[in-house]
Design a protein around this motif. Structure first.
Motif, PDB file in Angstrom:
ATOM      1  N   TYR A   1       0.947  -1.162  -0.129  1.00 48.81           N
ATOM      2  CA  TYR A   1      -0.275  -0.026   0.108  1.00 48.81           C
ATOM      3  C   TYR A   1       0.850   1.272   0.152  1.00 48.81           C
ATOM      4  O   TYR A   1       1.830   1.413   0.896  1.00 48.81           O
ATOM      5  CB  TYR A   1      -0.953   0.032   1.372  1.00 48.81           C
ATOM      6  CG  TYR A   1      -1.964  -1.279   1.296  1.00 48.81           C
ATOM      7  CD1 TYR A   1      -2.901  -1.191   0.651  1.00 48.81           C
ATOM      8  CD2 TYR A   1      -1.553  -2.304   2.099  1.00 48.81           C
ATOM      9  CE1 TYR A   1      -3.700  -2.417   0.648  1.00 48.81           C
ATOM     10  CE2 TYR A   1      -2.302  -3.510   2.176  1.00 48.81           C
ATOM     11  CZ  TYR A   1      -3.543  -3.487   1.665  1.00 48.81           C
ATOM     12  OH  TYR A   1      -4.428  -4.394   1.602  1.00 48.81           O
TER      13      TYR A   1
ATOM     14  N   HIS B   1      -3.287   9.923  -4.306  1.00 54.60           N
ATOM     15  CA  HIS B   1      -4.024   8.555  -4.780  1.00 54.60           C
ATOM     16  C   HIS B   1      -3.534   7.503  -3.700  1.00 54.60           C
ATOM     17  O   HIS B   1      -2.400   7.447  -3.452  1.00 54.60           O
ATOM     18  CB  HIS B   1      -3.688   8.188  -5.908  1.00 54.60           C
ATOM     19  CG  HIS B   1      -4.253   9.034  -7.108  1.00 54.60           C
ATOM     20  ND1 HIS B   1      -3.688  10.142  -7.443  1.00 54.60           N
ATOM     21  CD2 HIS B   1      -5.457   8.890  -7.972  1.00 54.60           C
ATOM     22  CE1 HIS B   1      -4.169  10.747  -8.424  1.00 54.60           C
ATOM     23  NE2 HIS B   1      -5.225  10.012  -8.764  1.00 54.60           N
TER      24      HIS B   1
ATOM     25  N   ILE C   1      -2.968   3.534  -3.416  1.00 49.89           N
ATOM     26  CA  ILE C   1      -2.871   2.350  -4.442  1.00 49.89           C
ATOM     27  C   ILE C   1      -2.323   1.036  -3.581  1.00 49.89           C
ATOM     28  O   ILE C   1      -1.399   1.244  -2.577  1.00 49.89           O
ATOM     29  CB  ILE C   1      -1.865   2.723  -5.411  1.00 49.89           C
ATOM     30  CG1 ILE C   1      -2.238   4.060  -6.039  1.00 49.89           C
ATOM     31  CG2 ILE C   1      -1.429   1.702  -6.346  1.00 49.89           C
ATOM     32  CD1 ILE C   1      -1.167   5.316  -5.911  1.00 49.89           C
TER      33      ILE C   1
ATOM     34  N   THR D   1      -0.895  -2.823 -10.463  1.00 55.26           N
ATOM     35  CA  THR D   1      -1.708  -2.314  -9.530  1.00 55.26           C
ATOM     36  C   THR D   1      -2.987  -3.188  -9.238  1.00 55.26           C
ATOM     37  O   THR D   1      -3.656  -3.462 -10.023  1.00 55.26           O
ATOM     38  CB  THR D   1      -2.356  -0.911 -10.025  1.00 55.26           C
ATOM     39  OG1 THR D   1      -1.068   0.030 -10.276  1.00 55.26           O
ATOM     40  CG2 THR D   1      -3.278  -0.102  -9.309  1.00 55.26           C
ATOM     41  N   VAL D   2      -3.361  -3.245  -8.035  1.00 55.76           N
ATOM     42  CA  VAL D   2      -4.716  -3.997  -7.417  1.00 55.76           C
ATOM     43  C   VAL D   2      -5.855  -3.041  -7.518  1.00 55.76           C
ATOM     44  O   VAL D   2      -7.016  -3.386  -8.112  1.00 55.76           O
ATOM     45  CB  VAL D   2      -4.596  -4.743  -6.146  1.00 55.76           C
ATOM     46  CG1 VAL D   2      -5.600  -5.586  -5.775  1.00 55.76           C
ATOM     47  CG2 VAL D   2      -3.246  -5.751  -6.462  1.00 55.76           C
ATOM     48  N   TRP D   3      -5.881  -2.105  -6.866  1.00 56.14           N
ATOM     49  CA  TRP D   3      -6.901  -0.932  -6.832  1.00 56.14           C
ATOM     50  C   TRP D   3      -6.381   0.198  -6.413  1.00 56.14           C
ATOM     51  O   TRP D   3      -5.109   0.375  -6.033  1.00 56.14           O
ATOM     52  CB  TRP D   3      -7.983  -1.376  -5.619  1.00 56.14           C
ATOM     53  CG  TRP D   3      -7.591  -1.677  -4.212  1.00 56.14           C
ATOM     54  CD1 TRP D   3      -7.572  -2.911  -3.467  1.00 56.14           C
ATOM     55  CD2 TRP D   3      -7.382  -0.586  -3.458  1.00 56.14           C
ATOM     56  NE1 TRP D   3      -7.043  -2.735  -2.484  1.00 56.14           N
ATOM     57  CE2 TRP D   3      -7.055  -1.282  -2.428  1.00 56.14           C
ATOM     58  CE3 TRP D   3      -7.426   0.797  -3.229  1.00 56.14           C
ATOM     59  CZ2 TRP D   3      -6.483  -0.592  -0.981  1.00 56.14           C
ATOM     60  CZ3 TRP D   3      -7.024   1.485  -2.065  1.00 56.14           C
ATOM     61  CH2 TRP D   3      -6.266   0.866  -1.092  1.00 56.14           C
ATOM     62  N   SER D   4      -7.030   1.415  -6.619  1.00 55.27           N
ATOM     63  CA  SER D   4      -6.601   2.741  -6.258  1.00 55.27           C
ATOM     64  C   SER D   4      -7.905   3.430  -5.922  1.00 55.27           C
ATOM     65  O   SER D   4      -9.036   3.290  -6.242  1.00 55.27           O
ATOM     66  CB  SER D   4      -5.886   3.458  -7.572  1.00 55.27           C
ATOM     67  OG  SER D   4      -6.903   3.747  -8.699  1.00 55.27           O
ATOM     68  N   TYR D   5      -7.697   4.605  -5.128  1.00 57.82           N
ATOM     69  CA  TYR D   5      -8.656   5.255  -4.515  1.00 57.82           C
ATOM     70  C   TYR D   5      -8.211   6.756  -4.653  1.00 57.82           C
ATOM     71  O   TYR D   5      -7.097   7.180  -4.524  1.00 57.82           O
ATOM     72  CB  TYR D   5      -9.048   5.141  -3.204  1.00 57.82           C
ATOM     73  CG  TYR D   5     -10.041   6.224  -2.511  1.00 57.82           C
ATOM     74  CD1 TYR D   5     -11.371   6.127  -2.624  1.00 57.82           C
ATOM     75  CD2 TYR D   5      -9.355   7.234  -1.631  1.00 57.82           C
ATOM     76  CE1 TYR D   5     -12.187   7.248  -2.025  1.00 57.82           C
ATOM     77  CE2 TYR D   5     -10.035   8.043  -1.385  1.00 57.82           C
ATOM     78  CZ  TYR D   5     -11.750   7.957  -1.428  1.00 57.82           C
ATOM     79  OH  TYR D   5     -12.399   8.926  -0.765  1.00 57.82           O
TER      80      TYR D   5
ATOM     81  N   LYS E   1      -8.779  -4.817   1.092  1.00 59.35           N
ATOM     82  CA  LYS E   1      -8.992  -5.744   0.092  1.00 59.35           C
ATOM     83  C   LYS E   1      -9.471  -4.986  -1.310  1.00 59.35           C
ATOM     84  O   LYS E   1      -8.904  -5.433  -2.563  1.00 59.35           O
ATOM     85  CB  LYS E   1      -9.725  -6.810   0.470  1.00 59.35           C
ATOM     86  CG  LYS E   1      -9.046  -7.763   1.301  1.00 59.35           C
ATOM     87  CD  LYS E   1      -7.658  -8.242   0.810  1.00 59.35           C
ATOM     88  CE  LYS E   1      -6.758  -9.067   2.305  1.00 59.35           C
ATOM     89  NZ  LYS E   1      -5.509  -9.482   1.850  1.00 59.35           N
ATOM     90  N   THR E   2     -10.295  -3.950  -0.814  1.00 58.54           N
ATOM     91  CA  THR E   2     -10.989  -3.542  -2.313  1.00 58.54           C
ATOM     92  C   THR E   2     -10.590  -1.991  -2.569  1.00 58.54           C
ATOM     93  O   THR E   2     -11.141  -1.518  -3.614  1.00 58.54           O
ATOM     94  CB  THR E   2     -12.549  -3.763  -2.059  1.00 58.54           C
ATOM     95  OG1 THR E   2     -13.035  -2.947  -1.003  1.00 58.54           O
ATOM     96  CG2 THR E   2     -13.016  -5.176  -1.845  1.00 58.54           C
ATOM     97  N   GLY E   3     -10.255  -1.247  -1.554  1.00 58.47           N
ATOM     98  CA  GLY E   3     -10.093   0.132  -1.674  1.00 58.47           C
ATOM     99  C   GLY E   3     -11.425   0.900  -1.483  1.00 58.47           C
ATOM    100  O   GLY E   3     -11.379   2.061  -1.800  1.00 58.47           O
ATOM    101  N   VAL E   4     -12.403   0.366  -1.096  1.00 55.82           N
ATOM    102  CA  VAL E   4     -13.983   0.766  -0.952  1.00 55.82           C
ATOM    103  C   VAL E   4     -13.913   1.473   0.497  1.00 55.82           C
ATOM    104  O   VAL E   4     -13.503   0.851   1.383  1.00 55.82           O
ATOM    105  CB  VAL E   4     -14.966  -0.188  -1.103  1.00 55.82           C
ATOM    106  CG1 VAL E   4     -16.298   0.735  -0.873  1.00 55.82           C
ATOM    107  CG2 VAL E   4     -14.923  -0.817  -2.732  1.00 55.82           C
TER     108      VAL E   4
END
Length: 672
Positions: A84, A92, A94, A103-107, A153-156
């Motif tokens: 992370y 951002h 990531i 990259t698995v997810w980003s916010y 796990k999801t970045g939500v």
């Protein structure tokens, strides 16, 4: 055969029994940006050694250009199989696969003017992490001073956490607008009116048991000319809910301890004293350690007479309640840009047969300040000694300043004729002539103002506001052998003040409304520095070193130059008729990132021709054990961890992250 040091053995046993300090030191985790809560940047991983160091290859490279990444200040955390980090001016968040670099997810937080104003936007140094009922949660503080909690796990953003912030585009849950807890009028979109002040962030929060503790940052003090601002009060939130828990006033209010150190009403309207450096913690004792910077405006504090607690200090707070356990002020009435630049490091020492839970703070001043982390008692005496007074109208400095008596300094403190470049009579004469316009003096040499009675241009400030230990080179520590390693350099500033009305023209759109009587004379941290005609620094080498201390005794173990003498310096010495046997390895002059393992100290710098290099040093002697060409220059930190049974070294290479490993760790696919 050497005898066994029973006191050190006992200290190691107690460390192993202390989950608060070593729980994140498993080799397959890098939990905080300093790895552990103690901020040692130490890994137990042992696959890599001097013997196979030269076999390291680039396993993958993650390019953050699409996220606007620039500086590479963030040290990624490896937790539960994912990396992370934060990147770019929007900070951002990531998640990255540590095997492939994908990259698995980003916010990304929605844009707001209050975030876009931030002068620390690309300064994010990493993330914090916690668990809620076994669920991993990533926590960040944005340039706009929002606290966000994301599912690991999801970045939500988390449900039923925090509260709506009232700005279009933000999630209804998972965010806290921390401006509401500071107590100043603000607009959720625009932020605090600049006339009142500004607050932002440059380091992640830290999770201590069930409490999230949040530091902050402000406009650089050398870019200020107005006296109003908001204090960098420390905030805390409940990990499970995001609910506000407490606020610690870094500028004490009436009735609070330290209020008397503000001798006029400046406490009502001035500010800063922020904790822009990372925080450390002792979870077992529920303590968090806060390093602070100075009050508003570097180089002039005539409008805020007094010692100005808690500026330029370390503060130990109870993480659950925010109550002060102890504090120590490194610099009274700080005006030299001697803010505290790195996280305190926690170590368990055996000093004269006594076991001491310690905290060690490296500083720009060239001293290690060492305390019992539970009581604040100095491990070795720190004495108040007289220092020079100011000649600047309106400025009243403290007549004394704390001086560390042990360990010995690691940097040049102040500058005198003996420190000047003098390898030949001509070089010495040139040095003296160059310094004619400057006031030399000790560590606490006060700034001077234009048109001063001495007719001098500026006052020398050494090792300088960018010298000693600083942000780009976090110290590291071996908690098994109690060795502390730091990267330092000399980067003398020159301090020159001009009338506030003139200075205000240099800093448009700044905070506050009332100009100070005096302020910094230039855009940037230093006025014109003395330039030796040879092209060499005005002071003698080495220009940058790694220094190691045995913290059980305070003795220096070694001092070695970093990297190699730059070719331009070699050429200048040759023109001056000085042989390399006289000046030796000068060091590059750079601060260097480091990581420490059971078998070696690893750092990155440059060879004489500018080639980026990695060196592995013997931890006891500082001798080079191995070296290799690096893929790129790196700074701001280095980390090492194990994934899928193989050890990696992570380099922070500007807008990219570069993972090195042995060939056996190579993934089939590269980063995307």
């Amino acid at each position: 055969m050497q005898g066994i040091d029973l006191s050190r053995v006992l200290v190691l046993f107690l460390m192993l029994m202390s989950p608060g300090l070593i729980s994140a030191q498993d080799a397959d985790q890098w939990f905080t940006l300093g790895n552990d809560y103690a901020h040692t940047r130490y890994t137990t991983a042992e696959e890599l050694s001097p013997e196979n160091f030269g076999d390291l290859e680039v396993a993958w490279e993650w390019d953050g250009a699409s996220f606007g990444a620039v500086s590479g200040r963030s040290t990624p955390s490896l937790i539960d199989g994912l990396l992370y980090t934060v990147a770019g001016y929007n900070r951002h968040v990531i998640a990255i696969d540590p095997k492939t670099g994908e990259t698995v997810w980003s916010y990304r937080e929605p844009k707001t003017p209050r975030a876009e104003y931030s002068m620390r936007a690309d300064y994010g140094k990493g993330v914090a992490f916690g668990y809620i009922d076994g669920r991993g949660v990533v926590l960040i503080v944005s340039p706009g001073f929002f606290l966000t909690a994301l599912d690991a796990k999801t970045g939500v953003p988390l449900d039923d956490w925090g509260a709506p912030v009232g700005v279009d585009g933000f999630p209804e849950s998972g965010v806290v607008d921390m401006l509401k807890d500071l107590g100043h009028p603000y607009d959720p979109y625009e932020g605090i009116p600049l006339e009142t002040g500004y607050i932002t962030s440059s380091s992640p929060p830290i999770v201590v048991n069930d409490t999230i503790v949040v530091g902050n940052s402000a406009e650089q003090g050398y870019n200020q000319s107005r006296i109003e601002n908001v204090p960098g009060d420390i905030l805390a939130y409940d990990l499970r809910t995001g609910d506000f828990k407490w606020k610690f006033n870094v500028i004490p209010k009436p009735g609070e301890y330290g209020h008397e150190t503000w001798e006029n009403d400046a406490w009502e309207w001035t500010g800063d004293v922020s904790s822009w450096a990372p925080l450390s913690a002792d979870p077992e004792n529920d303590l968090v350690y806060i390093p602070t910077n100075s009050a508003t405006i570097d180089y002039y504090g005539g409008f805020r007479p007094g010692d100005n607690l808690y500026g330029a200090s370390i503060i130990a707070l109870n993480a659950s309640t925010g109550e002060r356990a102890w504090h120590f002020q490194f610099v009274h009435h700080e005006i030299w840009n001697f803010d505290t630049p790195t996280a305190p490091i926690l170590m368990d020492l055996a000093v004269d047969g006594q076991l001491i839970p310690a905290v060690v703070q490296a500083t720009k001043q060239g001293w290690l300040y060492t305390f019992n982390r539970l009581t604040g008692e100095p491990v070795w005496p720190i004495e108040e000694r007289e220092v020079p007074a100011s000649i600047v109208p309106g400025e009243i400095l403290s007549p004394t300043q704390p001086h560390v008596t042990w360990p010995e300094p690691y940097s040049m403190q102040g500058i005198s004729e003996e420190d000047l470049l003098d390898f030949t009579p001509e070089l010495k004469a040139q040095s003296l002539a160059t310094m004619e316009d400057y006031v030399m003096g000790g560590l606490f040499n006060p700034p001077i103002h234009a048109d001063n009675p001495m007719g001098k241009y500026a006052a020398m400030n050494c090792p300088g506001g960018a010298g000693g230990v600083n942000i780009t080179s976090p110290p590291v520590a071996d908690p098994v052998n109690n060795i502390f390693y730091l990267s330092e350099h000399t980067a003398c500033f020159t301090l020159r003040l001009i009338p506030g009305e003139e200075a205000d023209l240099l800093f448009p759109n700044s905070t506050g409304t009332t100009t100070a009587q005096y302020a910094n004379s230039v855009r940037g941290a230093t006025a014109r520095t003395p330039r030796h005609p040879s092209g060499l620094p005005i002071w003698k080498p080495p220009y940058s070193t790694i220094v190691a201390y045995d913290m059980d005794t305070g003795e220096k173990k070694f001092t070695v130059p970093t990297g190699e003498t730059p070719q331009r310096y070699k050429d200048a010495f040759e023109r001056a008729g000085v042989s390399e046997s006289v000046y030796g390895n000068t060091g590059t002059g750079a601060l260097v990132p480091m990581v420490v393992t059971p078998t070696m100290l690893v750092y990155s710098d440059q060879a004489s021709d500018g080639t980026p290099m990695l060196w592995a040093l013997d931890k006891d002697t500082g001798e080079i054990a191995a070296e290799m060409e690096a893929p790129a220059r790196s700074s701001y930190g280095m980390s090492s961890w194990v994934h899928d049974g193989h050890q990696y070294i992570m380099l922070q290479t500007s807008s990219k992250l570069t993972a090195l490993a042995l060939p056996a760790a190579q993934a089939e696919s590269g980063a995307h």
